[in-house]
Enzyme design. Structure first.
Site, mmCIF file in Angstrom:
data_model
loop_
_atom_site.group_PDB
_atom_site.id
_atom_site.type_symbol
_atom_site.label_atom_id
_atom_site.label_comp_id
_atom_site.label_asym_id
_atom_site.label_seq_id
_atom_site.Cartn_x
_atom_site.Cartn_y
_atom_site.Cartn_z
ATOM 1 N N ASP A 1 -12.127 -6.908 -5.323
ATOM 2 C CA ASP A 1 -10.729 -6.690 -5.658
ATOM 3 C C ASP A 1 -10.472 -5.236 -5.350
ATOM 4 O O ASP A 1 -11.133 -4.351 -5.901
ATOM 5 C CB ASP A 1 -10.420 -7.028 -7.114
ATOM 6 C CG ASP A 1 -8.924 -7.231 -7.315
ATOM 7 O OD1 ASP A 1 -8.289 -7.827 -6.425
ATOM 8 O OD2 ASP A 1 -8.385 -6.791 -8.338
ATOM 9 N N GLY B 1 -2.874 -3.583 5.324
ATOM 10 C CA GLY B 1 -2.465 -3.181 3.987
ATOM 11 C C GLY B 1 -1.723 -1.859 3.989
ATOM 12 O O GLY B 1 -0.772 -1.663 4.749
ATOM 13 N N TYR B 2 -2.158 -0.948 3.135
ATOM 14 C CA TYR B 2 -1.489 0.347 2.985
ATOM 15 C C TYR B 2 -2.047 1.414 3.926
ATOM 16 O O TYR B 2 -1.674 2.588 3.818
ATOM 17 C CB TYR B 2 -1.610 0.831 1.532
ATOM 18 C CG TYR B 2 -0.877 -0.032 0.535
ATOM 19 C CD1 TYR B 2 0.476 0.168 0.276
ATOM 20 C CD2 TYR B 2 -1.534 -1.059 -0.142
ATOM 21 C CE1 TYR B 2 1.156 -0.632 -0.637
ATOM 22 C CE2 TYR B 2 -0.866 -1.861 -1.060
ATOM 23 C CZ TYR B 2 0.480 -1.647 -1.301
ATOM 24 O OH TYR B 2 1.154 -2.445 -2.200
ATOM 25 N N THR C 1 -12.470 -14.540 0.419
ATOM 26 C CA THR C 1 -11.143 -14.187 0.900
ATOM 27 C C THR C 1 -10.806 -15.040 2.108
ATOM 28 O O THR C 1 -11.700 -15.518 2.813
ATOM 29 C CB THR C 1 -11.064 -12.696 1.275
ATOM 30 O OG1 THR C 1 -9.726 -12.362 1.643
ATOM 31 C CG2 THR C 1 -11.983 -12.384 2.456
ATOM 32 N N ARG C 2 -9.517 -15.216 2.352
ATOM 33 C CA ARG C 2 -9.049 -15.831 3.599
ATOM 34 C C ARG C 2 -8.424 -14.780 4.510
ATOM 35 O O ARG C 2 -7.913 -15.104 5.580
ATOM 36 C CB ARG C 2 -8.039 -16.943 3.290
ATOM 37 C CG ARG C 2 -8.609 -18.066 2.432
ATOM 38 C CD ARG C 2 -7.633 -19.224 2.270
ATOM 39 N NE ARG C 2 -8.069 -20.136 1.210
ATOM 40 C CZ ARG C 2 -8.993 -21.079 1.356
ATOM 41 N NH1 ARG C 2 -9.580 -21.228 2.539
ATOM 42 N NH2 ARG C 2 -9.339 -21.861 0.344
ATOM 43 N N HIS D 1 -13.205 3.236 0.941
ATOM 44 C CA HIS D 1 -13.660 2.739 -0.351
ATOM 45 C C HIS D 1 -14.540 1.515 -0.176
ATOM 46 O O HIS D 1 -15.555 1.355 -0.847
ATOM 47 C CB HIS D 1 -12.446 2.407 -1.226
ATOM 48 C CG HIS D 1 -11.441 1.498 -0.570
ATOM 49 N ND1 HIS D 1 -10.900 1.765 0.682
ATOM 50 C CD2 HIS D 1 -10.871 0.333 -0.964
ATOM 51 C CE1 HIS D 1 -10.052 0.808 1.006
ATOM 52 N NE2 HIS D 1 -10.019 -0.077 0.032
#
Length: 328
Positions: free
Chosen positions: A196, A281-282, A134-135, A308
């Site tokens: 992911d 994010g969320y 990932t970046r 998670h």
């Protein structure tokens, strides 16, 4: 001597311990030879120079899967009771105990590991390096916090600007994670961890799912994604009907090895408005379980214990040493 009772519990392991004047591991699911190996490993480490008040561990095992979790639990007890700074470091299928740059002991899996694998260490010292596919620095920070506790050095794709972007063309979390991990491992020859992750909202048929990062379109940002999510749920007023889960699939890939896959989920609800300054994010719109707190209100260490991604990494650490030894 402290009267404190220590406890560690997850899906696969459950330990209860206290410090006494002797070392004892008892309970269910642990082979006698495993107990002896761990006792031999820790022999002398739990002792102090105060021979009149020796410190030992007394651990009851309720549920057991991995020596890594049990050793980490006991070492944490010892560190807290004796103010030591012993680190538990998974390395090439083994478990190292180190303190102040000194190697104290090595736990070997059944069957041992090859010397070529064990000594294939960079000049930076013992401990494996994980390249995170990932970046995203926010995601990398979470992985660095989690793996740092276990002695791993963490790199990400920003350290390798020449690498191409891997298109996430899969329709499941595992397909996308495999694409990233296996492609980048093939290109670099390194061990690569890809995840992911996404948000599944029950009222939206598990959307945004694998499209979580680009839910609001090709120019998506966290703010735009959160705004679209709240818009989609604008007519859902009952919190119970706003149930959701953060999902993570982790895939570890390495040259000439079968990939390792683990999954985890974090249940909760979607709030009606964002709250909190942490995370990404969320997180601002995700209410953690029945706590009423938003994920973005949690400090990093709190989130890592619950999230998670934290759950998935702990699952990964349970099976990683055996996978590494089997594949070497």
């Amino acid at each position: 001597m402290s009267e404190k009772i220590y406890e560690y519990k997850d899906e696969n392991n459950w330990f209860i311990g206290k410090m006494t004047g002797h070392n004892l591991i008892s309970g269910w699911g642990v082979k006698h030879r495993t107990i002896k190996k761990i006792d031999d490993l820790l022999d002398g480490i739990a002792a102090t120079l105060d021979w009149e008040n020796p410190k030992g561990y007394d651990v009851s095992v309720v549920r057991y899967q991995s020596p890594l979790s049990l050793i980490t639990f006991i070492i944490d007890m010892i560190n807290q009771e004796t103010q030591r700074e012993i680190k538990v470091i998974p390395h090439a299928g083994t478990i190292l105990l180190m303190e102040n740059a000194k190697l104290l002991a090595v736990y070997l899996p059944e069957g041992g590991v090859s010397t070529a694998t064990f000594f294939a260490t960079s000049e930076q010292g013992f401990g494996d390096t994980i390249l995170i596919a990932t970046r995203n620095e926010g995601k990398t920070k979470e992985f660095r916090n989690l793996f740092g506790q276990l002695g791993y050095r963490v790199e990400n794709l920003n350290d390798y600007p020449e690498l191409p972007e891997v298109a996430e063309t899969g329709t499941t979390f595992e397909e996308n994670a495999r694409l990233k991990a296996e492609t980048i491992s093939h290109l670099t020859g390194k061990m690569v961890l890809a995840d992911d992750s996404g948000l599944k909202v029950d009222a939206l048929g598990d959307l945004p799912g694998v499209w979580s990062a680009r839910f609001s379109g090709p120019d998506a940002t966290d703010a735009k994604n959160n705004a679209k999510l709240l818009h989609e749920l604008a007519m859902v007023f009952d919190q119970k009907k706003r149930s959701a889960q953060f999902h993570t699939t982790l895939v570890v890939a390495a040259p000439n090895k079968d990939s390792l896959v683990v999954e985890a989920e974090w249940p909760g609800y979607i709030a009606t408005q964002p709250k909190g300054e942490n995370g990404f994010g969320y997180d601002p719109v995700f209410i953690v379980g029945e706590t009423g707190r938003h994920a973005a209100e949690l400090e990093a260490d709190q989130k890592n214990q619950l999230s998670h991604r934290g759950q998935a990494v702990r699952k990964l650490m349970e099976v990683f040493p055996a996978w590494q030894a089997k594949q070497s």
